[in-house]
Motif scaffolding. Sequence first.
Motif, PDB file in Angstrom:
ATOM      1  N   GLN A  79       0.829  -1.209   0.000  1.00  0.00           N
ATOM      2  CA  GLN A  79       0.000   0.000   0.000  1.00  0.00           C
ATOM      3  C   GLN A  79       0.863   1.258   0.000  1.00  0.00           C
ATOM      4  O   GLN A  79       0.533   2.252  -0.658  1.00  0.00           O
ATOM      5  CB  GLN A  79      -0.933   0.001   1.215  1.00  0.00           C
ATOM      6  N   ILE A  80       1.966   1.217   0.715  1.00  0.00           N
ATOM      7  CA  ILE A  80       2.861   2.374   0.751  1.00  0.00           C
ATOM      8  C   ILE A  80       3.365   2.696  -0.645  1.00  0.00           C
ATOM      9  O   ILE A  80       3.305   3.843  -1.107  1.00  0.00           O
ATOM     10  CB  ILE A  80       4.035   2.103   1.719  1.00  0.00           C
ATOM     11  N   LYS A  81       3.865   1.694  -1.344  1.00  0.00           N
ATOM     12  CA  LYS A  81       4.401   1.936  -2.685  1.00  0.00           C
ATOM     13  C   LYS A  81       3.303   2.378  -3.651  1.00  0.00           C
ATOM     14  O   LYS A  81       3.501   3.291  -4.458  1.00  0.00           O
ATOM     15  CB  LYS A  81       5.113   0.688  -3.203  1.00  0.00           C
ATOM     16  N   ALA A  82       2.134   1.735  -3.568  1.00  0.00           N
ATOM     17  CA  ALA A  82       1.036   2.113  -4.452  1.00  0.00           C
ATOM     18  C   ALA A  82       0.654   3.571  -4.257  1.00  0.00           C
ATOM     19  O   ALA A  82       0.415   4.307  -5.223  1.00  0.00           O
ATOM     20  CB  ALA A  82      -0.171   1.201  -4.220  1.00  0.00           C
ATOM     21  N   HIS A  83       0.604   3.995  -3.001  1.00  0.00           N
ATOM     22  CA  HIS A  83       0.203   5.383  -2.735  1.00  0.00           C
ATOM     23  C   HIS A  83       1.139   6.381  -3.389  1.00  0.00           C
ATOM     24  O   HIS A  83       0.728   7.222  -4.191  1.00  0.00           O
ATOM     25  CB  HIS A  83       0.145   5.645  -1.235  1.00  0.00           C
ATOM     26  N   TYR A  84       2.414   6.303  -3.065  1.00  0.00           N
ATOM     27  CA  TYR A  84       3.341   7.322  -3.545  1.00  0.00           C
ATOM     28  C   TYR A  84       3.523   7.275  -5.058  1.00  0.00           C
ATOM     29  O   TYR A  84       3.506   8.313  -5.723  1.00  0.00           O
ATOM     30  CB  TYR A  84       4.694   7.154  -2.853  1.00  0.00           C
ATOM     31  N   TYR A  85       3.696   6.093  -5.602  1.00  0.00           N
ATOM     32  CA  TYR A  85       4.018   6.004  -7.019  1.00  0.00           C
ATOM     33  C   TYR A  85       2.817   6.218  -7.929  1.00  0.00           C
ATOM     34  O   TYR A  85       2.973   6.599  -9.080  1.00  0.00           O
ATOM     35  CB  TYR A  85       4.689   4.655  -7.319  1.00  0.00           C
ATOM     36  N   VAL A  86       1.601   5.986  -7.422  1.00  0.00           N
ATOM     37  CA  VAL A  86       0.411   6.201  -8.229  1.00  0.00           C
ATOM     38  C   VAL A  86      -0.161   7.604  -8.047  1.00  0.00           C
ATOM     39  O   VAL A  86      -0.540   8.272  -9.013  1.00  0.00           O
ATOM     40  CB  VAL A  86      -0.662   5.135  -7.900  1.00  0.00           C
ATOM     41  N   VAL A  87      -0.218   8.078  -6.802  1.00  0.00           N
ATOM     42  CA  VAL A  87      -0.861   9.369  -6.524  1.00  0.00           C
ATOM     43  C   VAL A  87       0.009  10.550  -6.957  1.00  0.00           C
ATOM     44  O   VAL A  87      -0.501  11.555  -7.467  1.00  0.00           O
ATOM     45  CB  VAL A  87      -1.213   9.472  -5.025  1.00  0.00           C
ATOM     46  N   HIS A  88       1.322  10.436  -6.785  1.00  0.00           N
ATOM     47  CA  HIS A  88       2.209  11.572  -7.081  1.00  0.00           C
ATOM     48  C   HIS A  88       2.551  11.608  -8.566  1.00  0.00           C
ATOM     49  O   HIS A  88       3.665  11.316  -8.987  1.00  0.00           O
ATOM     50  CB  HIS A  88       3.485  11.470  -6.255  1.00  0.00           C
ATOM     51  N   THR A  89       1.585  12.005  -9.373  1.00  0.00           N
ATOM     52  CA  THR A  89       1.776  11.972 -10.823  1.00  0.00           C
ATOM     53  C   THR A  89       2.775  13.007 -11.312  1.00  0.00           C
ATOM     54  O   THR A  89       3.367  12.841 -12.371  1.00  0.00           O
ATOM     55  CB  THR A  89       0.435  12.167 -11.537  1.00  0.00           C
ATOM     56  N   ASP A  90       2.974  14.089 -10.563  1.00  0.00           N
ATOM     57  CA  ASP A  90       3.996  15.058 -10.962  1.00  0.00           C
ATOM     58  C   ASP A  90       5.386  14.452 -10.877  1.00  0.00           C
ATOM     59  O   ASP A  90       6.268  14.760 -11.681  1.00  0.00           O
ATOM     60  CB  ASP A  90       3.939  16.307 -10.063  1.00  0.00           C
ATOM     61  N   VAL A  91       5.605  13.598  -9.879  1.00  0.00           N
ATOM     62  CA  VAL A  91       6.911  12.979  -9.679  1.00  0.00           C
ATOM     63  C   VAL A  91       7.054  11.718 -10.528  1.00  0.00           C
ATOM     64  O   VAL A  91       8.132  11.423 -11.062  1.00  0.00           O
ATOM     65  CB  VAL A  91       7.120  12.638  -8.189  1.00  0.00           C
ATOM     66  N   ASN A  92       5.976  10.955 -10.662  1.00  0.00           N
ATOM     67  CA  ASN A  92       6.004   9.676 -11.374  1.00  0.00           C
ATOM     68  C   ASN A  92       4.839   9.621 -12.362  1.00  0.00           C
ATOM     69  O   ASN A  92       3.844   8.942 -12.117  1.00  0.00           O
ATOM     70  CB  ASN A  92       5.923   8.518 -10.363  1.00  0.00           C
ATOM     71  N   PRO A  93       4.924  10.346 -13.491  1.00  0.00           N
ATOM     72  CA  PRO A  93       3.775  10.465 -14.392  1.00  0.00           C
ATOM     73  C   PRO A  93       3.315   9.151 -15.007  1.00  0.00           C
ATOM     74  O   PRO A  93       2.150   9.032 -15.404  1.00  0.00           O
ATOM     75  CB  PRO A  93       4.274  11.434 -15.467  1.00  0.00           C
ATOM     76  N   THR A  94       4.181   8.146 -15.094  1.00  0.00           N
ATOM     77  CA  THR A  94       3.762   6.865 -15.683  1.00  0.00           C
ATOM     78  C   THR A  94       2.903   6.042 -14.737  1.00  0.00           C
ATOM     79  O   THR A  94       2.186   5.142 -15.163  1.00  0.00           O
ATOM     80  CB  THR A  94       4.982   6.013 -16.077  1.00  0.00           C
ATOM     81  N   GLY A  95       2.994   6.316 -13.433  1.00  0.00           N
ATOM     82  CA  GLY A  95       2.254   5.530 -12.462  1.00  0.00           C
ATOM     83  C   GLY A  95       2.786   4.127 -12.268  1.00  0.00           C
ATOM     84  O   GLY A  95       2.141   3.298 -11.618  1.00  0.00           O
ATOM     85  N   ILE A  96       3.966   3.846 -12.783  1.00  0.00           N
ATOM     86  CA  ILE A  96       4.558   2.520 -12.619  1.00  0.00           C
ATOM     87  C   ILE A  96       5.050   2.365 -11.178  1.00  0.00           C
ATOM     88  O   ILE A  96       5.755   3.226 -10.650  1.00  0.00           O
ATOM     89  CB  ILE A  96       5.719   2.320 -13.608  1.00  0.00           C
ATOM     90  N   VAL A  97       4.674   1.257 -10.549  1.00  0.00           N
ATOM     91  CA  VAL A  97       5.091   0.958  -9.182  1.00  0.00           C
ATOM     92  C   VAL A  97       6.258  -0.029  -9.239  1.00  0.00           C
ATOM     93  O   VAL A  97       6.126  -1.102  -9.831  1.00  0.00           O
ATOM     94  CB  VAL A  97       3.932   0.353  -8.370  1.00  0.00           C
ATOM     95  N   PRO A  98       7.407   0.307  -8.658  1.00  0.00           N
ATOM     96  CA  PRO A  98       8.564  -0.591  -8.736  1.00  0.00           C
ATOM     97  C   PRO A  98       8.334  -1.907  -7.999  1.00  0.00           C
ATOM     98  O   PRO A  98       7.636  -1.940  -6.982  1.00  0.00           O
ATOM     99  CB  PRO A  98       9.685   0.220  -8.080  1.00  0.00           C
ATOM    100  N   LYS A  99       8.944  -2.970  -8.520  1.00  0.00           N
ATOM    101  CA  LYS A  99       8.824  -4.282  -7.869  1.00  0.00           C
ATOM    102  C   LYS A  99       9.637  -4.336  -6.583  1.00  0.00           C
ATOM    103  O   LYS A  99       9.247  -4.982  -5.624  1.00  0.00           O
ATOM    104  CB  LYS A  99       9.287  -5.389  -8.818  1.00  0.00           C
ATOM    105  N   GLY A 100      10.799  -3.692  -6.582  1.00  0.00           N
ATOM    106  CA  GLY A 100      11.674  -3.766  -5.429  1.00  0.00           C
ATOM    107  C   GLY A 100      11.367  -2.691  -4.410  1.00  0.00           C
ATOM    108  O   GLY A 100      10.398  -1.936  -4.549  1.00  0.00           O
ATOM    109  N   PRO A 101      12.192  -2.584  -3.379  1.00  0.00           N
ATOM    110  CA  PRO A 101      13.353  -3.428  -3.095  1.00  0.00           C
ATOM    111  C   PRO A 101      12.965  -4.712  -2.360  1.00  0.00           C
ATOM    112  O   PRO A 101      11.799  -4.903  -1.997  1.00  0.00           O
ATOM    113  CB  PRO A 101      14.194  -2.539  -2.195  1.00  0.00           C
ATOM    114  N   ASP A 102      13.962  -5.575  -2.150  1.00  0.00           N
ATOM    115  CA  ASP A 102      13.762  -6.776  -1.352  1.00  0.00           C
ATOM    116  C   ASP A 102      13.544  -6.365   0.102  1.00  0.00           C
ATOM    117  O   ASP A 102      14.395  -5.710   0.706  1.00  0.00           O
ATOM    118  CB  ASP A 102      14.991  -7.673  -1.471  1.00  0.00           C
ATOM    119  N   LEU A 103      12.395  -6.728   0.653  1.00  0.00           N
ATOM    120  CA  LEU A 103      12.024  -6.300   2.007  1.00  0.00           C
ATOM    121  C   LEU A 103      12.135  -7.414   3.031  1.00  0.00           C
ATOM    122  O   LEU A 103      11.726  -7.246   4.176  1.00  0.00           O
ATOM    123  CB  LEU A 103      10.596  -5.737   1.989  1.00  0.00           C
ATOM    124  N   SER A 104      12.718  -8.535   2.648  1.00  0.00           N
ATOM    125  CA  SER A 104      12.788  -9.670   3.560  1.00  0.00           C
ATOM    126  C   SER A 104      13.671  -9.398   4.774  1.00  0.00           C
ATOM    127  O   SER A 104      13.528 -10.039   5.820  1.00  0.00           O
ATOM    128  CB  SER A 104      13.290 -10.915   2.820  1.00  0.00           C
TER     129      SER A 104
END
Length: 319
Positions: free
Chosen positions: A281-306
């Motif tokens: 949810q954290i990644k979806a929020h920032y990368y999707v909502v902040h279209t000025d910063v990330n206009p493509t709306g692509i959410v990165p797969k990483g990083p490894d959070l294990s």
Amino acid sequence: MSNESGQESGSYVEADGFDRDMNYIDDRIVREPSGDREWPVEPGRYRLAAARACPWANRAIIVRQLLGLEDVISMGLAGPTHDADSWTFDLDPGGKDPVLGIERLQEAYFARFPDYPRGITVPAMVDVPTGQVVTNDFDQITRDLSSEWTAHHRADAPDLWPDDVRDEMEEVMERVFREVNNGVYRCGFAGNQGAYEKAYDELFAALDWLEERLTDRRYLMGSAITEADVRLFTTLARFDPVYHGHFKCNRNKLTEMPALWGYARDLFQTPGFGDTTDFDQIKAHYYVVHTDVNPTGIVPKGPDLSGWTTAHGREGLGA
């Protein structure tokens, strides 16, 4: 007010940098109300509207759980993405909060202030009987959960505001807010190179200060968790997944700062912290909502959070 800088924060971007609108609804819920803007502590009456994606709301979610207030103050969770107008309860069946019966948090704001002019922010405390927002002052909400709801804390609830360190704690939290919690936003939404570099330098100077402070103490104020730790944790949890790349806070990753990384894992593995953190949810929020910063709306797969669940080895620094 532009929503591109983050509806959750009541913030906006100016031509030369980032500013945060700190004008919130300043009503309070207290044990002994004495004025028109004070509401009575009453179990079951209020609902905490929050979102796991938002660092400011995540604070309230953590404090509510640490203090054992889950059965006293109900909670409604908005989804991680929203439009320019409001957070929405799209995680719930039918897209409606099951207690408030609303699709958009905006409805609770407008129920009290039909012409509410500012951002619809989380966290917000809502009066269930009237469906009206009570307050969205994120700083005061968690203070009052600790000080005004004490009769309803669980028996072994921690003292998140200990008297013996409170003055120093306020100073620590002020710097953490200015240069870290808000500092990452000042980097990410800087309007020019100079504003960005100033915010970047202040952010990493503060992180270096925290790294040194946490080298020989388990928590920010010593051997026990306080609200200062809650406030720092929500930024640290988002640092590598979001702020390092999305907000250009890229001198180094959290995982490359031994004390801070161990400290963050220590908190993450403490009930109330990791189990209220949702990296997707954290990644979806920032990368999707902040279209000025990330206009493509692509959410990165990483990083490894294990690594968050690996041993932190900080038990010897304090009880």
